[in-house]
Motif scaffolding. Structure first.
Motif, PDB file in Angstrom:
ATOM      1  N   ASN A   1       0.820  -1.209   0.000  1.00 35.07           N
ATOM      2  CA  ASN A   1       0.000   0.000   0.000  1.00 35.07           C
ATOM      3  C   ASN A   1       0.856   1.262   0.000  1.00 35.07           C
ATOM      4  O   ASN A   1       1.985   1.262   0.504  1.00 35.07           O
ATOM      5  CB  ASN A   1      -0.921   0.002   1.219  1.00 35.07           C
ATOM      6  N   PRO A   2       0.335   2.361  -0.561  1.00 36.20           N
ATOM      7  CA  PRO A   2       1.093   3.615  -0.631  1.00 36.20           C
ATOM      8  C   PRO A   2       1.580   4.081   0.740  1.00 36.20           C
ATOM      9  O   PRO A   2       0.890   3.927   1.742  1.00 36.20           O
ATOM     10  CB  PRO A   2       0.071   4.600  -1.217  1.00 36.20           C
ATOM     11  N   ASN A   3       2.795   4.604   0.745  1.00 40.64           N
ATOM     12  CA  ASN A   3       3.447   5.182   1.923  1.00 40.64           C
ATOM     13  C   ASN A   3       3.927   4.149   2.937  1.00 40.64           C
ATOM     14  O   ASN A   3       4.475   4.520   3.981  1.00 40.64           O
ATOM     15  CB  ASN A   3       2.532   6.198   2.620  1.00 40.64           C
ATOM     16  N   GLN A   4       3.745   2.873   2.639  1.00 36.36           N
ATOM     17  CA  GLN A   4       4.294   1.858   3.530  1.00 36.36           C
ATOM     18  C   GLN A   4       5.810   1.764   3.336  1.00 36.36           C
ATOM     19  O   GLN A   4       6.333   1.985   2.246  1.00 36.36           O
ATOM     20  CB  GLN A   4       3.644   0.497   3.272  1.00 36.36           C
ATOM     21  N   VAL A   5       6.505   1.437   4.412  1.00 36.33           N
ATOM     22  CA  VAL A   5       7.969   1.398   4.420  1.00 36.33           C
ATOM     23  C   VAL A   5       8.436   0.123   5.115  1.00 36.33           C
ATOM     24  O   VAL A   5       7.832  -0.325   6.099  1.00 36.33           O
ATOM     25  CB  VAL A   5       8.535   2.627   5.168  1.00 36.33           C
ATOM     26  N   THR A   6       9.512  -0.456   4.610  1.00 40.17           N
ATOM     27  CA  THR A   6      10.179  -1.549   5.300  1.00 40.17           C
ATOM     28  C   THR A   6      11.670  -1.445   5.011  1.00 40.17           C
ATOM     29  O   THR A   6      12.100  -0.545   4.298  1.00 40.17           O
ATOM     30  CB  THR A   6       9.615  -2.924   4.877  1.00 40.17           C
ATOM     31  N   TYR A   7      12.457  -2.367   5.580  1.00 41.82           N
ATOM     32  CA  TYR A   7      13.913  -2.299   5.419  1.00 41.82           C
ATOM     33  C   TYR A   7      14.453  -3.660   4.982  1.00 41.82           C
ATOM     34  O   TYR A   7      14.015  -4.702   5.477  1.00 41.82           O
ATOM     35  CB  TYR A   7      14.580  -1.852   6.723  1.00 41.82           C
ATOM     36  N   VAL A   8      15.396  -3.635   4.055  1.00 44.14           N
ATOM     37  CA  VAL A   8      16.041  -4.853   3.573  1.00 44.14           C
ATOM     38  C   VAL A   8      17.175  -5.191   4.533  1.00 44.14           C
ATOM     39  O   VAL A   8      18.172  -4.461   4.614  1.00 44.14           O
ATOM     40  CB  VAL A   8      16.585  -4.662   2.144  1.00 44.14           C
ATOM     41  N   GLN A   9      17.021  -6.285   5.239  1.00 44.47           N
ATOM     42  CA  GLN A   9      17.996  -6.647   6.264  1.00 44.47           C
ATOM     43  C   GLN A   9      19.201  -7.400   5.694  1.00 44.47           C
ATOM     44  O   GLN A   9      20.320  -7.250   6.192  1.00 44.47           O
ATOM     45  CB  GLN A   9      17.317  -7.523   7.327  1.00 44.47           C
ATOM     46  N   GLU A  10      18.977  -8.212   4.649  1.00 39.41           N
ATOM     47  CA  GLU A  10      20.065  -9.029   4.115  1.00 39.41           C
ATOM     48  C   GLU A  10      21.043  -8.168   3.315  1.00 39.41           C
ATOM     49  O   GLU A  10      20.638  -7.391   2.455  1.00 39.41           O
ATOM     50  CB  GLU A  10      19.502 -10.134   3.223  1.00 39.41           C
ATOM     51  N   PRO A  11      22.330  -8.299   3.579  1.00 37.98           N
ATOM     52  CA  PRO A  11      23.324  -7.479   2.867  1.00 37.98           C
ATOM     53  C   PRO A  11      23.503  -7.924   1.413  1.00 37.98           C
ATOM     54  O   PRO A  11      23.387  -9.107   1.091  1.00 37.98           O
ATOM     55  CB  PRO A  11      24.600  -7.691   3.675  1.00 37.98           C
ATOM     56  N   PHE A  12      23.784  -6.982   0.561  1.00 32.85           N
ATOM     57  CA  PHE A  12      24.131  -7.259  -0.832  1.00 32.85           C
ATOM     58  C   PHE A  12      24.858  -6.032  -1.378  1.00 32.85           C
ATOM     59  O   PHE A  12      24.807  -4.945  -0.798  1.00 32.85           O
ATOM     60  CB  PHE A  12      22.893  -7.585  -1.679  1.00 32.85           C
ATOM     61  N   SER A  13      25.542  -6.228  -2.493  1.00 37.40           N
ATOM     62  CA  SER A  13      26.213  -5.109  -3.151  1.00 37.40           C
ATOM     63  C   SER A  13      25.379  -4.654  -4.339  1.00 37.40           C
ATOM     64  O   SER A  13      24.711  -5.471  -4.989  1.00 37.40           O
ATOM     65  CB  SER A  13      27.615  -5.512  -3.616  1.00 37.40           C
ATOM     66  N   ILE A  14      25.435  -3.375  -4.646  1.00 33.90           N
ATOM     67  CA  ILE A  14      24.705  -2.856  -5.801  1.00 33.90           C
ATOM     68  C   ILE A  14      25.250  -3.482  -7.085  1.00 33.90           C
ATOM     69  O   ILE A  14      24.518  -3.708  -8.047  1.00 33.90           O
ATOM     70  CB  ILE A  14      24.798  -1.325  -5.857  1.00 33.90           C
ATOM     71  N   ARG A  15      26.530  -3.797  -7.084  1.00 33.85           N
ATOM     72  CA  ARG A  15      27.150  -4.450  -8.249  1.00 33.85           C
ATOM     73  C   ARG A  15      26.431  -5.743  -8.604  1.00 33.85           C
ATOM     74  O   ARG A  15      26.328  -6.111  -9.783  1.00 33.85           O
ATOM     75  CB  ARG A  15      28.630  -4.717  -7.950  1.00 33.85           C
ATOM     76  N   GLN A  16      25.921  -6.464  -7.603  1.00 33.99           N
ATOM     77  CA  GLN A  16      25.243  -7.734  -7.855  1.00 33.99           C
ATOM     78  C   GLN A  16      23.920  -7.568  -8.611  1.00 33.99           C
ATOM     79  O   GLN A  16      23.401  -8.541  -9.153  1.00 33.99           O
ATOM     80  CB  GLN A  16      24.979  -8.441  -6.520  1.00 33.99           C
ATOM     81  N   LEU A  17      23.409  -6.351  -8.647  1.00 36.28           N
ATOM     82  CA  LEU A  17      22.160  -6.092  -9.364  1.00 36.28           C
ATOM     83  C   LEU A  17      22.375  -5.871 -10.857  1.00 36.28           C
ATOM     84  O   LEU A  17      21.422  -5.898 -11.633  1.00 36.28           O
ATOM     85  CB  LEU A  17      21.457  -4.868  -8.778  1.00 36.28           C
ATOM     86  N   LEU A  18      23.641  -5.627 -11.258  1.00 37.61           N
ATOM     87  CA  LEU A  18      23.939  -5.260 -12.641  1.00 37.61           C
ATOM     88  C   LEU A  18      24.256  -6.489 -13.485  1.00 37.61           C
ATOM     89  O   LEU A  18      24.650  -7.534 -12.961  1.00 37.61           O
ATOM     90  CB  LEU A  18      25.134  -4.302 -12.671  1.00 37.61           C
ATOM     91  N   PRO A  19      24.127  -6.368 -14.816  1.00 34.87           N
ATOM     92  CA  PRO A  19      24.532  -7.474 -15.692  1.00 34.87           C
ATOM     93  C   PRO A  19      26.042  -7.654 -15.665  1.00 34.87           C
ATOM     94  O   PRO A  19      26.769  -6.714 -15.318  1.00 34.87           O
ATOM     95  CB  PRO A  19      24.038  -7.015 -17.069  1.00 34.87           C
ATOM     96  N   PRO A  20      26.538  -8.832 -16.024  1.00 33.01           N
ATOM     97  CA  PRO A  20      27.996  -9.088 -15.979  1.00 33.01           C
ATOM     98  C   PRO A  20      28.796  -8.130 -16.856  1.00 33.01           C
ATOM     99  O   PRO A  20      29.866  -7.669 -16.469  1.00 33.01           O
ATOM    100  CB  PRO A  20      28.113 -10.530 -16.467  1.00 33.01           C
ATOM    101  N   SER A  21      28.298  -7.857 -18.051  1.00 33.67           N
ATOM    102  CA  SER A  21      28.984  -6.945 -18.962  1.00 33.67           C
ATOM    103  C   SER A  21      28.496  -5.521 -18.744  1.00 33.67           C
ATOM    104  O   SER A  21      27.303  -5.281 -18.580  1.00 33.67           O
ATOM    105  CB  SER A  21      28.721  -7.340 -20.420  1.00 33.67           C
ATOM    106  N   HIS A  22      29.441  -4.575 -18.740  1.00 37.67           N
ATOM    107  CA  HIS A  22      29.082  -3.181 -18.532  1.00 37.67           C
ATOM    108  C   HIS A  22      29.145  -2.361 -19.821  1.00 37.67           C
ATOM    109  O   HIS A  22      29.234  -1.135 -19.784  1.00 37.67           O
ATOM    110  CB  HIS A  22      29.983  -2.561 -17.471  1.00 37.67           C
TER     111      HIS A  22
END
Length: 278
Positions: A189-210
């Motif tokens: 629902n709008p304006n709801q907030v939560t937090y991602v507890q598990e660590p990860f790197s932003i690099r892991q979100l990207l494709p292998p080739s840049h």
């Protein structure tokens, strides 16, 4: 004229003026997907450097574009804030983490402000990729560090840089996105907030080739300001259909499920699209 009648006329005039102002300068609460997208006013309608676009590899300029430099993209962080803003969900990034990009088409450091998604389709399209069933586009929004706030950056032509990542449907889930999307029920629902507890790197979100395409464009949501350097990765990542289904449960500010939140492609006009082969 009675005070009561005068008050009614005044209120009516002010409301009409507010509606016209909203029409010319849409705000977050004044626009929605998908049926209203072609009714957005201001630059959204009249601009000549609008985004997204269709990229045809045969027409791009294959110049000596520098490779993109990623700063602190490899470091693992946690406790990112996940928010439903009434148009979708976004991951807010604390600027103090100093997650930045530089080089490529950029003349300065740009710091990561937020990550958000457009689903059940993509905003940008690339010729020859249609058969891969592209179902998601992720935007990583960065602010030029010479501006103190995102609002200030949005007032300058070199203010914003956005990394765009396209995803195709796959039989297997995306493990990094799963850390985020499994929390979608907490921000339905709008304006709801939560937090991602598990660590990860932003690099892991990207494709292998840049390797990437780049061009000058706009925000793809109102007010559609033409202040964005777009960097669209050529590589395609993957995501499972069930993960897209989680996003489709998100509700907008009217309480309606957001089945898709992709803006249609806009004319390129005389802009050039550049290619970095990495």
């Amino acid at each position: 004229m009675s005070i009561k009648r005068f008050s009614c006329i005044l209120i009516g005039t002010l409301c009409a003026a507010a509606r016209e102002q909203l029409k010319q300068n849409p705000r977050d609460h004044g626009w929605q997907y998908p049926e209203d997208a072609e009714k957005w006013g201001g630059l959204c309608k009249s601009g000549t450097r609008q985004s997204p676009i269709h990229i045809h590899p045969g027409t791009v300029v294959k110049g000596q574009m520098k490779n993109l430099a990623l700063v602190n993209y490899h470091r693992k962080f946690h406790y990112f804030k996940l928010v439903n803003n009434g148009h979708g969900v976004k991951l807010q990034i604390d600027p103090r983490l100093n997650i930045m990009i530089k080089n490529g088409p950029l003349n300065n450091y740009y710091i990561l402000e937020d990550i958000h998604w457009h689903w059940n389709g993509t905003e940008h399209t690339i010729e020859g990729k249609k058969d891969e069933r592209l179902v998601l586009e992720m935007h990583l929004v960065h602010r030029n560090i010479k501006y103190k706030t995102l609002k200030e950056a949005m007032g300058n032509k070199d203010g914003i840089a956005v990394l765009g990542c396209l995803f195709k449907e796959s039989a297997s889930p995306n493990p990094v996105l799963d850390k985020i999307f499994r929390l979608i029920p907490k921000v339905t629902n709008p304006n709801q907030v939560t937090y991602v507890q598990e660590p990860f790197s932003i690099r892991q979100l990207l494709p292998p080739s840049h390797a990437y395409y780049t061009y000058q464009g706009s925000l793809t949501t109102p007010p559609c300001k033409e202040v964005v350097t777009w960097i669209i990765f050529r590589g395609i990542s993957h995501i499972q259909r069930d993960q897209i289904g989680q996003l489709s449960q998100v509700k907008d500010s009217r309480g309606r499920r957001i089945i898709t939140n992709c803006r249609d492609r806009k004319p390129i006009y005389n802009r050039e699209i550049y290619l970095n082969r990495h």
